[in-house]
Structure formats: structure tokens, C-alpha cells
Design a protein around this motif. Sequence first.
Motif, PDB file in Angstrom:
ATOM      1  N   ASN A  96      -2.165   9.436 -14.359  1.00 56.17           N
ATOM      2  CA  ASN A  96      -1.093  10.409 -14.145  1.00 56.17           C
ATOM      3  C   ASN A  96      -0.281  10.099 -12.895  1.00 56.17           C
ATOM      4  O   ASN A  96       0.937  10.319 -12.870  1.00 56.17           O
ATOM      5  CB  ASN A  96      -1.680  11.822 -14.027  1.00 56.17           C
ATOM      6  CG  ASN A  96      -2.210  12.334 -15.352  1.00 56.17           C
ATOM      7  OD1 ASN A  96      -1.819  11.850 -16.420  1.00 56.17           O
ATOM      8  ND2 ASN A  96      -3.106  13.304 -15.305  1.00 56.17           N
ATOM      9  N   TYR A  97      -0.932   9.582 -11.874  1.00 59.19           N
ATOM     10  CA  TYR A  97      -0.262   9.308 -10.596  1.00 59.19           C
ATOM     11  C   TYR A  97       0.529   8.009 -10.629  1.00 59.19           C
ATOM     12  O   TYR A  97       1.682   7.940 -10.180  1.00 59.19           O
ATOM     13  CB  TYR A  97      -1.314   9.261  -9.489  1.00 59.19           C
ATOM     14  CG  TYR A  97      -0.829   8.732  -8.167  1.00 59.19           C
ATOM     15  CD1 TYR A  97      -0.087   9.537  -7.302  1.00 59.19           C
ATOM     16  CD2 TYR A  97      -1.121   7.431  -7.756  1.00 59.19           C
ATOM     17  CE1 TYR A  97       0.360   9.062  -6.083  1.00 59.19           C
ATOM     18  CE2 TYR A  97      -0.685   6.941  -6.540  1.00 59.19           C
ATOM     19  CZ  TYR A  97       0.052   7.764  -5.702  1.00 59.19           C
ATOM     20  OH  TYR A  97       0.493   7.281  -4.505  1.00 59.19           O
ATOM     21  N   ASN A  98      -0.078   6.975 -11.154  1.00 65.74           N
ATOM     22  CA  ASN A  98       0.481   5.621 -11.132  1.00 65.74           C
ATOM     23  C   ASN A  98       1.313   5.404 -12.387  1.00 65.74           C
ATOM     24  O   ASN A  98       0.788   5.131 -13.464  1.00 65.74           O
ATOM     25  CB  ASN A  98      -0.661   4.601 -11.050  1.00 65.74           C
ATOM     26  CG  ASN A  98      -0.184   3.173 -10.916  1.00 65.74           C
ATOM     27  OD1 ASN A  98       1.001   2.877 -11.060  1.00 65.74           O
ATOM     28  ND2 ASN A  98      -1.109   2.267 -10.647  1.00 65.74           N
ATOM     29  N   GLN A  99       2.616   5.507 -12.248  1.00 62.49           N
ATOM     30  CA  GLN A  99       3.501   5.443 -13.408  1.00 62.49           C
ATOM     31  C   GLN A  99       3.644   4.033 -13.975  1.00 62.49           C
ATOM     32  O   GLN A  99       4.234   3.846 -15.041  1.00 62.49           O
ATOM     33  CB  GLN A  99       4.878   5.993 -13.034  1.00 62.49           C
ATOM     34  CG  GLN A  99       4.855   7.467 -12.625  1.00 62.49           C
ATOM     35  CD  GLN A  99       4.267   8.352 -13.717  1.00 62.49           C
ATOM     36  OE1 GLN A  99       4.793   8.408 -14.826  1.00 62.49           O
ATOM     37  NE2 GLN A  99       3.176   9.046 -13.397  1.00 62.49           N
ATOM     38  N   ALA A 100       3.098   3.034 -13.297  1.00 64.80           N
ATOM     39  CA  ALA A 100       3.119   1.680 -13.843  1.00 64.80           C
ATOM     40  C   ALA A 100       2.020   1.465 -14.874  1.00 64.80           C
ATOM     41  O   ALA A 100       2.000   0.440 -15.559  1.00 64.80           O
ATOM     42  CB  ALA A 100       2.973   0.661 -12.715  1.00 64.80           C
TER      43      ALA A 100
ATOM     44  N   MET B  29       0.799  -1.228   0.000  1.00 56.19           N
ATOM     45  CA  MET B  29       0.000   0.000   0.000  1.00 56.19           C
ATOM     46  C   MET B  29       0.834   1.281   0.000  1.00 56.19           C
ATOM     47  O   MET B  29       0.312   2.353  -0.294  1.00 56.19           O
ATOM     48  CB  MET B  29      -0.963   0.004   1.186  1.00 56.19           C
ATOM     49  CG  MET B  29      -0.327   0.034   2.532  1.00 56.19           C
ATOM     50  SD  MET B  29      -1.599   0.032   3.821  1.00 56.19           S
ATOM     51  CE  MET B  29      -0.581  -0.040   5.275  1.00 56.19           C
ATOM     52  N   LYS B  30       2.112   1.191   0.302  1.00 59.70           N
ATOM     53  CA  LYS B  30       2.953   2.382   0.235  1.00 59.70           C
ATOM     54  C   LYS B  30       3.570   2.573  -1.142  1.00 59.70           C
ATOM     55  O   LYS B  30       4.224   3.585  -1.401  1.00 59.70           O
ATOM     56  CB  LYS B  30       4.046   2.308   1.295  1.00 59.70           C
ATOM     57  CG  LYS B  30       3.515   2.370   2.723  1.00 59.70           C
ATOM     58  CD  LYS B  30       4.640   2.375   3.744  1.00 59.70           C
ATOM     59  CE  LYS B  30       4.097   2.430   5.163  1.00 59.70           C
ATOM     60  NZ  LYS B  30       5.183   2.444   6.171  1.00 59.70           N
ATOM     61  N   ASP B  31       3.367   1.604  -2.033  1.00 56.84           N
ATOM     62  CA  ASP B  31       3.915   1.703  -3.379  1.00 56.84           C
ATOM     63  C   ASP B  31       3.012   2.576  -4.235  1.00 56.84           C
ATOM     64  O   ASP B  31       1.804   2.335  -4.314  1.00 56.84           O
ATOM     65  CB  ASP B  31       4.044   0.321  -4.020  1.00 56.84           C
ATOM     66  CG  ASP B  31       5.023  -0.574  -3.286  1.00 56.84           C
ATOM     67  OD1 ASP B  31       5.825  -0.038  -2.498  1.00 56.84           O
ATOM     68  OD2 ASP B  31       4.979  -1.795  -3.506  1.00 56.84           O
ATOM     69  N   ARG B  32       3.576   3.554  -4.878  1.00 56.47           N
ATOM     70  CA  ARG B  32       2.786   4.426  -5.748  1.00 56.47           C
ATOM     71  C   ARG B  32       2.437   3.733  -7.058  1.00 56.47           C
ATOM     72  O   ARG B  32       1.315   3.836  -7.560  1.00 56.47           O
ATOM     73  CB  ARG B  32       3.560   5.712  -6.050  1.00 56.47           C
ATOM     74  CG  ARG B  32       2.757   6.728  -6.868  1.00 56.47           C
ATOM     75  CD  ARG B  32       3.628   7.881  -7.336  1.00 56.47           C
ATOM     76  NE  ARG B  32       4.611   7.442  -8.338  1.00 56.47           N
ATOM     77  CZ  ARG B  32       5.456   8.254  -8.963  1.00 56.47           C
ATOM     78  NH1 ARG B  32       5.460   9.548  -8.664  1.00 56.47           N
ATOM     79  NH2 ARG B  32       6.293   7.777  -9.852  1.00 56.47           N
ATOM     80  N   ASP B  33       3.395   3.050  -7.648  1.00 58.45           N
ATOM     81  CA  ASP B  33       3.260   2.522  -8.998  1.00 58.45           C
ATOM     82  C   ASP B  33       2.947   1.032  -8.966  1.00 58.45           C
ATOM     83  O   ASP B  33       3.776   0.209  -8.583  1.00 58.45           O
ATOM     84  CB  ASP B  33       4.548   2.762  -9.790  1.00 58.45           C
ATOM     85  CG  ASP B  33       4.922   4.246  -9.845  1.00 58.45           C
ATOM     86  OD1 ASP B  33       3.992   5.077  -9.855  1.00 58.45           O
ATOM     87  OD2 ASP B  33       6.125   4.563  -9.867  1.00 58.45           O
ATOM     88  N   LEU B  34       1.735   0.694  -9.374  1.00 55.45           N
ATOM     89  CA  LEU B  34       1.290  -0.692  -9.419  1.00 55.45           C
ATOM     90  C   LEU B  34       0.607  -0.965 -10.745  1.00 55.45           C
ATOM     91  O   LEU B  34      -0.255  -0.187 -11.179  1.00 55.45           O
ATOM     92  CB  LEU B  34       0.315  -0.994  -8.277  1.00 55.45           C
ATOM     93  CG  LEU B  34       0.877  -0.988  -6.849  1.00 55.45           C
ATOM     94  CD1 LEU B  34      -0.255  -1.176  -5.862  1.00 55.45           C
ATOM     95  CD2 LEU B  34       1.917  -2.084  -6.671  1.00 55.45           C
TER      96      LEU B  34
END
Length: 496
Positions: free
Chosen positions: A481-485, A177-182
Motif C-alpha cells: 500500500n505504501y510503495n506505489q512501485a 532512502m528518501k524515495d518512497r516508491d522502489l
Amino acid sequence: MKIISLPAVFQGLFTSHSYYTFPAALLLFLCSSCQESLEEAPKSLAVETFYNTASEVEAAVNAIYSPLRNNNCLGGLYPAQVESYTDYVYGNGSYAVLNDFQGLNSANITRVGQMWDLFYLSIRNANLVIQNAPLGSAISTTNRTRYVGEARFLRALTYFFLVRNWGGVPLRTEVNMKDRDLKRGSVDEVYSLILADLTEAETTLPDKPANIGRPTKWAAKTLLADVYLQLGKFAEARDKADEVIQSKQYALVPIASTDDLQKLFGPDVLSTSEEVFYLKYIRQTGQGYNWAMFVNDLGTKLHGAGGFTAHYSDVTMPFQLSWDGKDLRKGLWFSWNINRGSTSLMSKRLIDPLAISADGAGNDFTMYRYADVLLIYAEAASRAGNGPTATALEALNQVHRRAYGQNPTTPSAIDFKLTEYTAASFLDLIIKERGYEFQYEGKRWLELKRTGKAADIILAAKGKTIAEKHYLWPIPVSELNYNQALNPARDQNPGY
């Protein structure tokens, strides 16, 4: 009048305020009295000092409910959106474009984006409980297990809404849950998480609700039956629904008139024998059911604050024309001219003449009730056995009898007969009965999609061909835009 003198710790289920923004923080919901609004104090607490007592963990669990109950989620915008897609109403005003079944315009794209954000906020709040409650230093094993089970139930429920409306989505859990990119998880991966959460929840939740509005193991089994039905695992769905039936925990509320339906849905109802799991609201500004405002009109006086007139029906719709006038549920519809012609209809399914504001109605979101269990069982048993069984027919007939003012559990002259139905025609009968039973409960569109009947039923009801892009909502630009994955060209749903 709906009773609101409930334990202070339960009042967290009735709050809808701002939300914390950091994974290591949590809103603490407190209540000085059951008549007062909840205070958020403090707004941020270190994890290691917060999840130590039962009251602290309960406050954390309460925070899972708030995003779901929000006016921009299940409390208002979500049912307003999906009910526009049904065969028994038309969307009106800014929802009228949805009658074309050609996807979403900018206004409705914004709305579903708000729902996405709130669903994921609820998931994040659940993840915090699942991760941190087991570490509490001053909480019993019984309480710890129950609260984690409640968090898993709510996380599964939230992902169930996400996967049916968006398809595969990023899987945010207590582990990442602390990972931004999923990356975007597959539909199968989402359902694997849902099933794992519910399998645990059904063994850890209590037999009876700790407070009215909290889930039990029977609610978990009902949700699990619904998930199995969605996945086409009909034997599993039948068996889970049957566990709930055989528990004898629930019974249909008998009625003798259309007005008696307010014993199920009215703003003063605290709970009923039919309630499996509802989102609870009270008649208080900021704590009430905003959805009730959408389905009413100012002139009817059925909602104290007026009405948005966002939906209406019409006597010429096939759904209305084929509906037996002796069915008490049909009596919820009445003639009301909203400048759409003299044949337009409005509903008194959700009314609160004493509501003092748009978000102040006392009605509840009837997520799952015993009628759901019976109809899930009826469909699943028939489809598992390649045709209707006596027990499947009886489950359907119980719902049908109640609708005609009969004793639900006593055979009646209006009963459907087993010899008159094949597997295919019995499924059609259940779909029709669900349409009558669950009007304005936000279930119809998902059911039409699940059964593969949406294209034919909507074409017959509204003369519209559903565009492929209309079956799923777009992944919000904010997430892309937020999730670079995520790659917009690869991960966006078709047509957006």
C-alpha cells in the motif's frame, strides 16, 4: 552473573524503544549509568548537527541494533517462527498451524509483517550512518571508517535475513532512502549489495571488537563465508571460513556435561572464546532475550517469568530416535507433559530461572559462533573438492568431539573416518550435525532450504509435504500500500 558495568556508549546495544520516523532525524541513545535504562533525548536532530563527533556517530550506529533486537524481530518472533519449521520441534498454540507447512495464516502473516518493518527500520538507520558519518567535522578517519564498516556489516546482515525469507526485496540504500516508491529488486541484486557491503566491512572493521557485541573483520568474513555458501560459491566460502580459522581468534568452549552447555548459552555468560558475533542482551525488563520465554513452560521453573510453551519435541520424532544418547547436546531435552501426550519433550537450551519478565532473560542471540565457522568450512571444502578432505573432516570432528565431552582438537575414538564418506553422504552428515549443534538458534529452516533437503527431511520428520507458498513469506500489505512501485498482482510472493 552477567557483567553489565560496560561503557555507557555501549549500552545503546541493549536498548529497544520507539523509533524515529523521518530520514533527517535520529534517536540519540544516552545512559546515565550502566544500571539504568537508556533515555532517548532528543528524539529528533538535524543531520548537519548530529554526525560530527565519534559519540554522536556511535549513538547512530547503536540505533541500527535496536530494531533487530526487538521482541517482534530477532529477539522473539523471528526465531519463534522459523523454529516451528524444523525437523526437531513442533510449533504449539498459535504456531501449531505452521506444522502443516501450507503457508501462513493471518496471525503469522501479521508477525512476519512486523519483522519486515523492523528489518527495514534497521536498514534505514544503517543508511543514515553510511551517508552522514563521512561528513562529520569532529571525528577521526579511523572512527569514521570503523562506524561506516559496522553499519555496512549490519545492513548486509539484515538484507541477508530479508532475501532468504522473502526473496527479492526493494533495495533501500543511502542513495535512495528518501524515495518512497522502489521496485522489488531481484535476488541477485540483493546479494550484490550484500557482497559489496561485506567486502568493504571486512577491510574496515577492527581485528578486535571495540566493545563486546560489536562486529570485527572476522565477523564480516564469517558472514561473507555464509553468504558464499548460500550462493553455492563453495571455494569462496571455504577460503573465507579458513581465514577465520587460521586467525586463531576463536576456540570451541570445552564441556564435560550437558549442564556445561550453559557456559555457551547461559544468561550469566558475558562472552566466550567461541563468540564471533552475537546480539547481546542483559537480564533486565525490556533489555532481555524474549525468545527464551517461547521455549520454556511455566511448570519447569527454568524461566523466572514462566514460559509460552510455543514449541516442544517428542521422543517419537525421527530426529530424536536417531540421536545418540551419549551426545551431551541430546541431554538438553527432557520429558515434560504439556497435554500433548506423555512422550513430549521440552528443552533447557535457553534458560534463565532469575528472569523477572518475559523480555528479561539474560541469554544472547548466538548469531555466529566458532562452531558455525567450522561447519561452514567443512561443507564448503567438501563441496568445492567434490568430496570430503582431511581438513574438512577435522573441522567437523572438532564440533563432534566437543559434543561428547572430548577435547575438540585431539583425535578421538568417536571421530568420523574419511574413508567412510562420499560427497553426498558427507553433506548429509554435516546437515545432521548442524541440527544437533544449532537447535533453537534459528538456523535450521534456512539450512534445509539452502541445501534442497527441506522437502525430504520434513516429510520424513513430520509426514508433511511442503507447499510451494511456504518457502517464502508474503510481502506485507503495508508495504504494497505504501510503495506505489509495487504491484500486488505482480510482486506478491506466490500463494498470497
